[in-house]
Design a protein around this motif. Structure first.
Motif, mmCIF file in Angstrom:
data_model
loop_
_atom_site.group_PDB
_atom_site.id
_atom_site.type_symbol
_atom_site.label_atom_id
_atom_site.label_comp_id
_atom_site.label_asym_id
_atom_site.label_seq_id
_atom_site.Cartn_x
_atom_site.Cartn_y
_atom_site.Cartn_z
ATOM 1 N N THR A 1 -47.369 3.947 -36.832
ATOM 2 C CA THR A 1 -48.385 3.598 -37.825
ATOM 3 C C THR A 1 -49.641 3.100 -37.102
ATOM 4 O OG1 THR A 1 -47.508 1.348 -38.102
ATOM 5 C CG2 THR A 1 -46.620 3.071 -39.540
ATOM 6 N N GLY A 2 -50.629 2.629 -37.868
ATOM 7 C CA GLY A 2 -51.957 2.407 -37.327
ATOM 8 C C GLY A 2 -52.220 1.087 -36.655
ATOM 9 N N ALA A 3 -51.197 0.381 -36.211
ATOM 10 C CA ALA A 3 -51.429 -0.843 -35.436
ATOM 11 C C ALA A 3 -51.860 -0.476 -34.027
ATOM 12 C CB ALA A 3 -50.162 -1.698 -35.394
ATOM 13 N N SER A 4 -52.564 -1.388 -33.383
ATOM 14 C CA SER A 4 -52.890 -1.192 -31.976
ATOM 15 C C SER A 4 -51.590 -1.185 -31.174
ATOM 16 C CB SER A 4 -53.798 -2.326 -31.493
ATOM 17 O OG SER A 4 -54.155 -2.136 -30.137
ATOM 18 N N GLY A 5 -51.583 -0.415 -30.093
ATOM 19 C CA GLY A 5 -50.367 -0.314 -29.289
ATOM 20 C C GLY A 5 -49.743 1.060 -29.364
ATOM 21 N N LEU B 1 -45.834 6.210 -27.903
ATOM 22 C CA LEU B 1 -45.881 7.443 -27.126
ATOM 23 C C LEU B 1 -44.890 7.412 -25.965
ATOM 24 C CD1 LEU B 1 -49.745 7.966 -27.092
ATOM 25 C CD2 LEU B 1 -48.063 9.293 -28.390
ATOM 26 N N ARG B 2 -44.826 6.285 -25.289
ATOM 27 C CA ARG B 2 -43.872 6.153 -24.187
ATOM 28 C C ARG B 2 -42.433 6.201 -24.703
ATOM 29 N NH1 ARG B 2 -42.284 7.090 -19.076
ATOM 30 N NH2 ARG B 2 -41.729 5.223 -17.872
ATOM 31 N N LEU B 3 -42.199 5.594 -25.867
ATOM 32 C CA LEU B 3 -40.869 5.642 -26.467
ATOM 33 C C LEU B 3 -40.507 7.071 -26.834
ATOM 34 C CD1 LEU B 3 -38.347 4.264 -27.566
ATOM 35 C CD2 LEU B 3 -39.612 3.797 -29.685
ATOM 36 N N LEU B 4 -41.443 7.809 -27.404
ATOM 37 C CA LEU B 4 -41.197 9.213 -27.735
ATOM 38 C C LEU B 4 -40.810 9.992 -26.487
ATOM 39 C CD1 LEU B 4 -41.285 11.724 -29.550
ATOM 40 C CD2 LEU B 4 -43.765 11.810 -29.157
ATOM 41 N N ASN C 1 -55.912 8.526 -30.734
ATOM 42 C CA ASN C 1 -57.090 9.184 -30.187
ATOM 43 C C ASN C 1 -58.135 8.201 -29.686
ATOM 44 O OD1 ASN C 1 -55.975 11.693 -30.774
ATOM 45 N ND2 ASN C 1 -56.943 11.830 -32.771
ATOM 46 N N THR C 2 -58.019 6.924 -30.099
ATOM 47 C CA THR C 2 -58.955 5.889 -29.650
ATOM 48 C C THR C 2 -58.446 5.170 -28.409
ATOM 49 O OG1 THR C 2 -59.746 5.506 -31.914
ATOM 50 C CG2 THR C 2 -60.140 3.753 -30.316
ATOM 51 N N GLU C 3 -57.149 4.833 -28.393
ATOM 52 C CA GLU C 3 -56.582 3.997 -27.331
ATOM 53 C C GLU C 3 -56.080 4.785 -26.126
ATOM 54 O OE1 GLU C 3 -54.961 0.136 -29.855
ATOM 55 O OE2 GLU C 3 -53.506 1.560 -29.029
ATOM 56 N N THR C 4 -55.877 6.084 -26.284
ATOM 57 C CA THR C 4 -55.281 6.866 -25.202
ATOM 58 C C THR C 4 -56.113 8.111 -24.925
ATOM 59 O OG1 THR C 4 -53.888 8.395 -26.475
ATOM 60 C CG2 THR C 4 -53.053 6.153 -26.159
ATOM 61 N N GLU C 5 -55.711 8.837 -23.892
ATOM 62 C CA GLU C 5 -56.390 10.088 -23.552
ATOM 63 C C GLU C 5 -55.858 11.260 -24.358
ATOM 64 O OE1 GLU C 5 -52.784 9.895 -20.816
ATOM 65 O OE2 GLU C 5 -54.191 8.515 -21.785
ATOM 66 N N PHE C 6 -54.799 11.030 -25.154
ATOM 67 C CA PHE C 6 -54.219 12.109 -25.943
ATOM 68 C C PHE C 6 -55.085 12.422 -27.164
ATOM 69 C CE2 PHE C 6 -50.434 9.866 -24.105
ATOM 70 C CZ PHE C 6 -50.137 10.833 -23.163
ATOM 71 N N LYS C 7 -55.173 13.691 -27.497
ATOM 72 C CA LYS C 7 -55.890 14.138 -28.682
ATOM 73 C C LYS C 7 -54.895 14.912 -29.550
ATOM 74 C CE LYS C 7 -59.633 12.294 -27.198
ATOM 75 N NZ LYS C 7 -60.100 11.018 -27.814
ATOM 76 N N VAL C 8 -54.262 14.195 -30.452
ATOM 77 C CA VAL C 8 -53.160 14.761 -31.226
ATOM 78 C C VAL C 8 -53.692 15.453 -32.472
ATOM 79 C CG1 VAL C 8 -50.988 14.240 -32.382
ATOM 80 C CG2 VAL C 8 -51.688 12.891 -30.400
ATOM 81 N N PRO C 9 -53.273 16.688 -32.719
ATOM 82 C CA PRO C 9 -53.708 17.385 -33.932
ATOM 83 C C PRO C 9 -53.205 16.685 -35.190
ATOM 84 C CG PRO C 9 -52.728 18.915 -32.341
ATOM 85 C CD PRO C 9 -52.422 17.537 -31.862
ATOM 86 N N VAL D 1 -39.961 1.935 -36.078
ATOM 87 C CA VAL D 1 -41.380 1.970 -36.431
ATOM 88 C C VAL D 1 -42.118 1.288 -35.284
ATOM 89 C CG1 VAL D 1 -43.132 1.448 -38.145
ATOM 90 C CG2 VAL D 1 -40.751 1.784 -38.866
ATOM 91 N N CYS D 2 -42.859 2.079 -34.511
ATOM 92 C CA CYS D 2 -43.460 1.574 -33.267
ATOM 93 C C CYS D 2 -44.771 2.302 -32.965
ATOM 94 C CB CYS D 2 -42.479 1.749 -32.124
ATOM 95 S SG CYS D 2 -43.107 1.237 -30.512
ATOM 96 N N PRO D 3 -45.895 1.615 -33.074
ATOM 97 C CA PRO D 3 -46.068 0.247 -33.549
ATOM 98 C C PRO D 3 -46.004 0.187 -35.068
ATOM 99 C CG PRO D 3 -48.201 1.187 -33.009
ATOM 100 C CD PRO D 3 -47.180 2.212 -32.622
#
Length: 218
Positions: free
Chosen positions: A10-14, A19-22, A45-53, A98-100
């Motif tokens: 969900t939309g919490a910071s972290g 992603l690491r858990l996945l 898309n804000t906190e990481t270098e990943f750009k997820v569709p 649920v993370c984060p």
């Protein structure tokens, strides 16, 4: 037998935690059902270098390629995809994480609102007495947040705020992320080599899993 895990971001910071858990769930051969809220995509898309569709089918292909998932190992569902297996207790996953977890999602789960597949999947985990882990990321907590956490704890959920430890002398942000991911994997009863446990050295950990090679920053 490999476990089936529902992972909700969900939309919490972290976003790094999720992603690491996945990644690690896929490395450990789990089948993963992934749900991403719209705010979660924004945070990733804000906190990481990943750009997820944004489209689930495209996100499934993106993550499957990124983390080298086997065919059919990862499934990504839309928030309104009510025919998804996790919408029913007859096909519930072995555990749901649920993370984060935002405090808004925490509240919705505590109330059993089930307005979308994210809330429904957590509700199903509770009613089927499956493990539900909520990695809440907020500070400080209000009385409302604390009451919701207590309510869910009494229902059997595991409340695991994103509070990494420092006793292992982290050298990077990745070390702090791995601390939390390792704790989640422990509660999922999954053997891993993400991080040594208390009193264990990295060499002892490597000796326990000599054949494993994990991607990332171990």
């Amino acid at each position: 037998m490999p476990k089936t895990i529902t992972l909700i971001m969900t939309g919490a910071s972290g976003a790094q935690y999720g992603l690491r858990l996945l990644e690690q769930l896929l490395v450990l051969q789990c089948k993963v059902y992934l749900l991403l809220s719209r705010p979660a995509l924004l945070v990733i898309n804000t906190e990481t270098e990943f750009k997820v569709p944004a489209r689930a089918s495209e996100a499934e292909e993106y993550f499957s390629t990124l983390f080298a998932a086997k065919a059919g190992q990862l499934r990504v569902f839309e928030r309104e995809q009510w025919m998804a297996p996790i919408a029913s207790g007859s096909a519930v996953a072995d555990a749901t994480v649920v993370c984060p977890c935002t405090t808004g999602t925490l509240s919705a789960i505590a109330c059993g609102s089930s307005r979308n597949l994210i809330e429904r999947a957590a509700d199903v985990a509770l009613k089927e007495r499956k493990k539900l882990i909520l990695v809440v990321r907020e500070t400080p907590f209000s009385e409302i947040h604390l009451e919701n956490m207590l309510k869910l704890t009494r229902m059997g959920a595991v409340i695991m705020p994103a509070n990494p430890g420092f006793y292992f002398r982290p050298q990077s942000i990745n070390d702090l992320v791995d601390f939390m991911v390792a704790r989640v994997l422990d509660h999922l009863d999954l053997e891993h080599q993400v991080q040594p446990r208390w009193g264990e050295t990295k060499q002892e950990l490597a000796d326990t899993f000599p054949a494993n090679h994990l991607s990332g920053n171990d």
